[in-house]
Design a protein around this motif. Structure first.
Motif, short mmCIF file in Angstrom:
data_model
loop_
_atom_site.label_atom_id
_atom_site.label_comp_id
_atom_site.label_asym_id
_atom_site.label_seq_id
_atom_site.Cartn_x
_atom_site.Cartn_y
_atom_site.Cartn_z
N UNK A 85 46.28 16.22 -33.24
CA UNK A 85 47.18 15.71 -32.20
C UNK A 85 47.65 16.75 -31.19
N UNK A 86 47.46 18.03 -31.49
CA UNK A 86 48.00 19.08 -30.64
C UNK A 86 46.94 19.91 -29.93
N UNK A 87 45.69 19.63 -30.19
CA UNK A 87 44.61 20.40 -29.57
C UNK A 87 43.51 19.47 -29.08
N UNK A 88 42.76 19.97 -28.12
CA UNK A 88 41.59 19.26 -27.62
C UNK A 88 40.41 20.23 -27.68
N UNK A 89 39.24 19.70 -27.93
CA UNK A 89 38.04 20.52 -27.93
C UNK A 89 37.09 20.00 -26.86
N UNK A 90 36.46 20.93 -26.17
CA UNK A 90 35.55 20.60 -25.08
C UNK A 90 34.19 21.21 -25.40
N UNK A 91 33.15 20.38 -25.32
CA UNK A 91 31.79 20.82 -25.62
C UNK A 91 30.93 20.69 -24.37
N UNK A 92 30.11 21.72 -24.12
CA UNK A 92 29.15 21.70 -23.03
C UNK A 92 27.80 22.03 -23.66
N UNK A 93 26.85 21.09 -23.60
CA UNK A 93 25.56 21.25 -24.24
C UNK A 93 24.43 21.19 -23.21
N UNK A 94 23.41 22.00 -23.46
CA UNK A 94 22.25 22.06 -22.57
C UNK A 94 21.00 21.68 -23.34
N UNK A 95 20.07 21.06 -22.63
CA UNK A 95 18.81 20.66 -23.23
C UNK A 95 17.76 21.76 -23.09
N UNK A 96 17.81 22.47 -22.00
CA UNK A 96 16.82 23.49 -21.67
C UNK A 96 17.33 24.87 -22.09
N UNK A 113 31.70 25.83 -26.74
CA UNK A 113 32.80 25.01 -27.26
C UNK A 113 34.11 25.76 -27.00
N UNK A 114 35.09 25.02 -26.54
CA UNK A 114 36.42 25.59 -26.34
C UNK A 114 37.43 24.65 -26.98
N UNK A 115 38.35 25.22 -27.73
CA UNK A 115 39.45 24.45 -28.31
C UNK A 115 40.73 25.06 -27.77
N UNK A 116 41.60 24.19 -27.28
CA UNK A 116 42.83 24.67 -26.66
C UNK A 116 43.96 23.68 -26.91
#
Length: 106
Positions: free
Chosen positions: A18-29, A70-73
């Motif tokens: 409830x207090x953090x969010x995670x952001x993912x950025x993924x690449x295929x190449x 990945x970033x969690x903040x």
């Protein structure tokens, strides 16, 4: 210059409690992933600036095997609390989509 939204196959966010969010950025190449990583644009400082938190509050990791970052903040407003506009954290990746990445396209 290409933006994250132009070159990443996936850019998503979700709650990490409830207090953090995670952001993912993924690449295929793998080549694009390596180029993005080499620019150093995606780092804890960028996420801190975009999301208004201190850099030391951002847990940032590059996962080479998954071609991902990945970033969690911390969330500014806890999930479901008064003033929360995204209870699932599913729309928090939006500021990242316009980040420009200086890729060598020659």
């Amino acid at each position: 210059m290409p933006r994250i939204r132009d070159i990443a196959q996936v850019c998503k966010s979700k709650n990490a409690g409830p207090f953090q969010v995670t952001i993912d950025v993924l690449f295929e190449d793998p080549s694009v992933y390596r180029q993005v990583k080499a620019t150093g644009v995606l780092d804890a400082a960028l996420f801190a600036r975009l999301y208004g938190v201190r850099e030391e509050q951002v847990l940032f990791t590059a996962y080479d095997a998954a071609l991902a970052f990945k970033a969690t903040l911390p969330r500014r407003v806890p999930a479901g609390d008064f003033g929360d506009t995204d209870v699932y954290g599913a729309q928090q990746h939006a500021p990242l989509l316009d980040v420009e990445i200086p890729l060598n396209t020659t």
